[in-house]
Design a protein around this motif. Structure first.
Motif, mmCIF file in Angstrom:
data_model
loop_
_atom_site.group_PDB
_atom_site.id
_atom_site.type_symbol
_atom_site.label_atom_id
_atom_site.label_comp_id
_atom_site.label_asym_id
_atom_site.label_seq_id
_atom_site.Cartn_x
_atom_site.Cartn_y
_atom_site.Cartn_z
ATOM 1 N N ARG A 61 0.828 -1.207 0.000
ATOM 2 C CA ARG A 61 0.000 0.000 0.000
ATOM 3 C C ARG A 61 0.858 1.249 0.000
ATOM 4 O O ARG A 61 0.570 2.226 -0.698
ATOM 5 C CB ARG A 61 -0.928 0.008 1.220
ATOM 6 N N ALA A 62 1.933 1.227 0.793
ATOM 7 C CA ALA A 62 2.820 2.396 0.858
ATOM 8 C C ALA A 62 3.468 2.664 -0.492
ATOM 9 O O ALA A 62 3.558 3.804 -0.944
ATOM 10 C CB ALA A 62 3.888 2.183 1.935
ATOM 11 N N SER A 64 2.338 1.735 -3.423
ATOM 12 C CA SER A 64 1.292 2.167 -4.349
ATOM 13 C C SER A 64 0.954 3.636 -4.142
ATOM 14 O O SER A 64 0.803 4.394 -5.105
ATOM 15 C CB SER A 64 0.038 1.309 -4.148
ATOM 16 N N THR A 65 0.863 4.077 -2.867
ATOM 17 C CA THR A 65 0.542 5.471 -2.566
ATOM 18 C C THR A 65 1.642 6.393 -3.059
ATOM 19 O O THR A 65 1.379 7.452 -3.646
ATOM 20 C CB THR A 65 0.346 5.651 -1.051
ATOM 21 N N GLU A 66 2.898 6.003 -2.840
ATOM 22 C CA GLU A 66 4.020 6.830 -3.296
ATOM 23 C C GLU A 66 4.049 6.920 -4.817
ATOM 24 O O GLU A 66 4.277 7.991 -5.388
ATOM 25 C CB GLU A 66 5.340 6.258 -2.773
ATOM 26 N N THR A 67 3.792 5.805 -5.483
ATOM 27 C CA THR A 67 3.771 5.799 -6.947
ATOM 28 C C THR A 67 2.683 6.726 -7.479
ATOM 29 O O THR A 67 2.906 7.491 -8.420
ATOM 30 C CB THR A 67 3.538 4.360 -7.461
ATOM 31 N N GLU A 68 1.509 6.673 -6.854
ATOM 32 C CA GLU A 68 0.404 7.537 -7.280
ATOM 33 C C GLU A 68 0.734 9.005 -7.023
ATOM 34 O O GLU A 68 0.442 9.873 -7.857
ATOM 35 C CB GLU A 68 -0.880 7.140 -6.537
ATOM 36 N N SER A 69 1.366 9.307 -5.880
ATOM 37 C CA SER A 69 1.740 10.691 -5.570
ATOM 38 C C SER A 69 2.700 11.229 -6.616
ATOM 39 O O SER A 69 2.574 12.385 -7.065
ATOM 40 C CB SER A 69 2.389 10.773 -4.183
ATOM 41 N N ARG A 70 3.651 10.397 -7.013
ATOM 42 C CA ARG A 70 4.626 10.830 -8.020
ATOM 43 C C ARG A 70 3.955 11.032 -9.384
ATOM 44 O O ARG A 70 4.306 11.952 -10.130
ATOM 45 C CB ARG A 70 5.771 9.827 -8.118
ATOM 46 N N ARG A 71 2.984 10.170 -9.692
ATOM 47 C CA ARG A 71 2.279 10.311 -10.970
ATOM 48 C C ARG A 71 1.502 11.619 -11.012
ATOM 49 O O ARG A 71 1.558 12.372 -11.992
ATOM 50 C CB ARG A 71 1.326 9.130 -11.186
#
Length: 304
Positions: A61-62, A64-71
């Motif tokens: 989850r962490a 995935s959240t970081e990847t989405e934030s960067r996107r």
């Protein structure tokens, strides 16, 4: 070892390489025996497997959240590059804000966003030196930018690399100050300003603010950066103001000068802590006699 409570028995999925040392250390911390077990079967093994699965899900989850934030950040930066007419998206954006109280204790803040995300290790604070008597945000902004760009020109790694975008917190006046500082430094940097009242974005060469209706992600990014700069400036200003107030309270007490004030604040975390301390505790500070400790405590209790 950093847990709030250490149990008698700890189940592990994998044995750490220094497993022999852990029981002894944890026993000392707990004040009683502690056993570390790696179960191979039964309910204990199932319990460990469940904990391991939960940990793996938390990591996923962490990530995935970081990847989405960067996107999201990357999309906002691309949108900002288009809004400002840049040939490529800006990688490093710096925002500058000034905080004062009636012109006194003027401080400047520089926050940095790299690829659309806060780069807190690159944040910098400035104690404004040229504004003493009355508020002058323009002069304070100019001093801060001149010092920042000069440090970069001198090769100071704390101020490198130079920014792709400089964002000033304010309107056309702050924008003109930033443009002048960049031109004086001989840099090719995109400059913009974000006015507080209507969240308008001003750029050089235009009387009217940019139309940001087709660039909502860029508008939100600029607002986020400006808000972070404001928070950073206000936090620093409050700490300086509180420190000055503390120094003022202590130095108004007979017998307490700068040296003794410094010794007291090195020993106690706050003026309130000094007021609540016993006479023996205060008198244990170098340079503070028991008689002076009594005088100090009496004055503080009367004022706080």
């Amino acid at each position: 070892a950093r847990g709030a409570e250490i149990p008698r028995e700890i189940l592990v999925s994998h044995e750490p390489p220094d497993i022999e040392e852990w029981p002894e250390m944890l026993t000392q911390l707990r004040g009683g025996p502690v056993k570390i077990v790696k179960p191979s079967r039964g309910d204990m093994r199932r319990l460990v497997e469940m904990a391991l699965r939960n940990a793996e899900l938390a990591v996923a989850r962490a990530v995935s959240t970081e990847t989405e934030s960067r996107r999201v950040a990357r999309a906002a930066v691309e949108d900002l590059g288009q809004a400002l007419g840049m040939s490529r998206p800006p990688r490093r954006i710096e925002c500058y804000d000034v905080s004062t109280t009636g012109g006194h204790l003027a401080v400047g803040a520089m926050v940095v966003f790299s690829d659309g995300l806060p780069d807190k290790k690159a944040y910098r604070r400035f104690r404004i030196r040229t504004v003493e008597e009355k508020p002058d945000d323009y002069r304070a902004m100019a001093e801060m930018l001149d010092r920042r760009l000069a440090r970069a020109a001198q090769g100071d790694e704390k101020f490198l690399p130079p920014p792709d975008v400089i964002l000033a917190d304010g309107g056309k006046g702050q924008l003109n100050v930033a443009v002048e500082a960049v031109q004086k430094a001989g840099l090719d940097v995109t400059v913009a300003a974000l006015a507080k009242e209507h969240e308008e974005v001003f750029v050089p060469g235009r009387e009217e603010p940019l139309d940001m209706t087709s660039h909502p992600r860029a508008q939100f990014l600029l607002q986020r950066i400006r808000d972070e700069a404001h928070r950073f400036a206000i936090t620093h200003h409050r700490s300086l103001r509180d420190a000055k107030a503390t120094a003022s309270i202590l130095e108004q007490i007979p017998g307490i000068g700068p040296t003794r004030r410094k010794a007291l604040l090195a020993h106690f975390p706050s003026v309130q802590a000094i007021a609540q301390a016993s006479l023996d505790e205060i008198a244990s500070v170098p340079g503070i006699s028991r008689q002076l400790a009594a005088t100090l405590k009496k004055h503080l209790l009367e004022r706080l």
